[in-house]
Write a protein that holds these residues in place. Structure first.
Motif, mmCIF file in Angstrom:
data_model
loop_
_atom_site.group_PDB
_atom_site.id
_atom_site.type_symbol
_atom_site.label_atom_id
_atom_site.label_comp_id
_atom_site.label_asym_id
_atom_site.label_seq_id
_atom_site.Cartn_x
_atom_site.Cartn_y
_atom_site.Cartn_z
ATOM 1 N N HIS A 176 1.461 5.249 -2.232
ATOM 2 C CA HIS A 176 0.994 6.215 -3.240
ATOM 3 C C HIS A 176 2.221 6.972 -3.715
ATOM 4 O O HIS A 176 2.673 7.899 -3.041
ATOM 5 N N ASP A 184 1.052 2.849 3.397
ATOM 6 C CA ASP A 184 0.404 4.084 2.935
ATOM 7 C C ASP A 184 1.450 5.184 2.741
ATOM 8 O O ASP A 184 1.160 6.371 2.913
ATOM 9 N N HIS A 207 -6.259 -0.737 5.824
ATOM 10 C CA HIS A 207 -6.400 -0.037 7.121
ATOM 11 C C HIS A 207 -7.155 -0.898 8.149
ATOM 12 O O HIS A 207 -6.613 -1.216 9.185
ATOM 13 N N LYS A 224 -8.678 -0.590 -7.012
ATOM 14 C CA LYS A 224 -8.848 -0.049 -5.662
ATOM 15 C C LYS A 224 -10.232 0.577 -5.540
ATOM 16 O O LYS A 224 -10.607 1.405 -6.373
ATOM 17 N N HIS A 267 0.839 -1.213 0.000
ATOM 18 C CA HIS A 267 0.000 0.000 0.000
ATOM 19 C C HIS A 267 0.866 1.252 0.000
ATOM 20 O O HIS A 267 1.327 1.694 1.053
HETATM 21 ZN ZN LIG Z 1 -3.777 4.849 0.863
#
Ligand SMILES: [Zn+2]
Length: 402
Positions: free
Chosen positions: A65, A308, A236, A175, A63
């Protein structure tokens, strides 16, 4: 030409440790790996003495970005940049990721289709970076979370169209946003987003094309919708309840905890630049997040590492911090390493190629000074990395310069 790493401790990604091991790499793949007394080094091989070092599979972060640079206000940052700037930035972040020992990432939400251009540039050798499994735009409801890196949809037909469009553009994973989030103002993490029918349509369309689906969900109602719709991972899983935990474990759905995301945002003081709404939401949820992680472990839920990275102060290249956090909440260092290697590879459906050091696998590995089984923190210490190897070539660390 072969490369032989010898005298090193081997953590193979399957749960085994060999104290004095030799790993032979040839033509981009692992040719042999095992106790030094059983593996002979071919004549003419380049020998690397791994004394005092550990060799383990390159880490997999499920995960990230790459279009977000850990700015305090990522929404504003993306809105201020031109798409070209974002792409150039993400190329630099990809390099940092690789230097931190992460050889594969799943990018679950990017601006436009920039992630596919970046992946192509890396595959062509134009720039250095991890293997990328990209989702493209995150699919969310109108006004939903992550719309600044997403595509807003309404209704089953539109969901199908957008899933097809992502796949046509190069998406290897889909996603979906099944609950509100921390960073998007005006959305509540508790609130379910996208309907069960819409989520089902996304899974159906993705499955038809042989793609898996990752669902963002903090609250348990969003989690349950996503699990019932048939997604493969919950990202999450912050506010898990017993029912959601039971469902996840029965359906074999992975949890990608991203403990680093809430922790780095919540650790920030007022005035750090993170919008108050995001900071307050993260602060309110960190304790629950920790409890959910422990609950997942009690239920035997599959866990794959994800950070993340790119969210506020959650830096690309520091991805290994997630291992420390998982250990702090009860995992053994070996379990944390498995979550970031073979378990993550299984979630990605790439277990035949990456995630372990065994004959025939791609030679993606890290040679690092020290013993992460004794002290997991060594994984985050770049000064200890002797080399990061990707497909048989050292691409970062001092060994890349020899
Ligand atoms: Zn994310």
């Amino acid at each position: 030409m072969s490369i032989a790493i010898h005298n090193a401790r081997l953590i193979d990604g399957n749960g085994q440790t060999v104290e004095r091991a030799t790993v032979i790499v040839r033509e981009g793949s692992i040719h042999a790996a095992g106790p030094s007394r059983t593996v002979s080094i071919p004549r003419g091989a380049v020998r690397i003495d791994g004394r005092g070092h550990t060799v383990l599979p390159g880490l997999i972060d499920c995960h990230v970005h790459l279009c977000l640079g850990a700015e305090p206000d990522v929404v504003q940052a993306v809105e201020r940049e031109t798409p070209t700037e974002t792409l150039l930035k993400s190329s630099q972040l990809a390099r940092q990721t690789l230097e931190g020992g992460i050889t594969t990432v799943r990018d679950v939400g990017s601006r436009d289709h920039s992630i596919f251009a970046l992946k192509q540039a890396i595959d062509r050798g134009l720039t250095a970076g991890p293997r990328i499994i990209g989702a493209g735009l995150a699919i969310c409801m109108i006004g939903g979370h992550a719309r600044f890196i997403g595509q807003e949809v309404e209704g089953v037909e539109q969901v199908r169209q957008v899933v097809r469009a992502q796949i046509a553009a190069g998406a290897e994973v889909i996603k979906v946003i099944a609950s509100g989030g921390v960073l998007t103002p005006g959305t509540s993490p508790d609130q379910a987003q996208m309907t069960l029918e819409e989520l089902r349509a996304a899974v159906d369309e993705a499955t038809r094309a042989g793609r898996k689906v990752a669902a963002h969900a903090h609250g348990s109602s969003g989690m349950k919708n996503a699990i019932r719709a048939g997604v493969h991972s919950i990202e999450h899983a912050t506010l898990m309840d017993e029912e959601a935990a039971g469902l996840m474990s029965r359906h074999g759905v992975y949890m990608v905890p991203t403990l680093s995301a809430l922790a780095t945002t919540a650790a920030c003081r007022r005035g750090c630049g993170i919008p108050d709404s995001a900071r307050d939401k993260a602060k309110a949820m960190t304790k629950r997040h920790q409890a959910s992680f422990k609950q997942a472990r009690r239920h035997g839920i599959l866990i794959a590492m994800g950070t993340d990275a790119g969210t506020p102060f959650n830096y690309h290249g520091e991805n290994a911090q997630e291992l420390e956090r998982m250990v702090a909440f009860g995992m053994s260092p070996m379990e944390a390493i498995l979550a970031a290697t073979s378990s993550a590879a299984r979630l990605l459906g790439m277990q035949d190629r990456i995630g372990t050091i065994e004959r025939g696998k791609a030679a993606d590995l890290i040679l690092i000074e020290g013993n992460p089984l004794r002290k997991i923190d060594v994984m985050r210490d770049r000064s200890r990395i002797a080399g990061v190897m990707q497909a048989g070539r050292f691409v970062a660390g001092p060994l890349a310069r020899m």
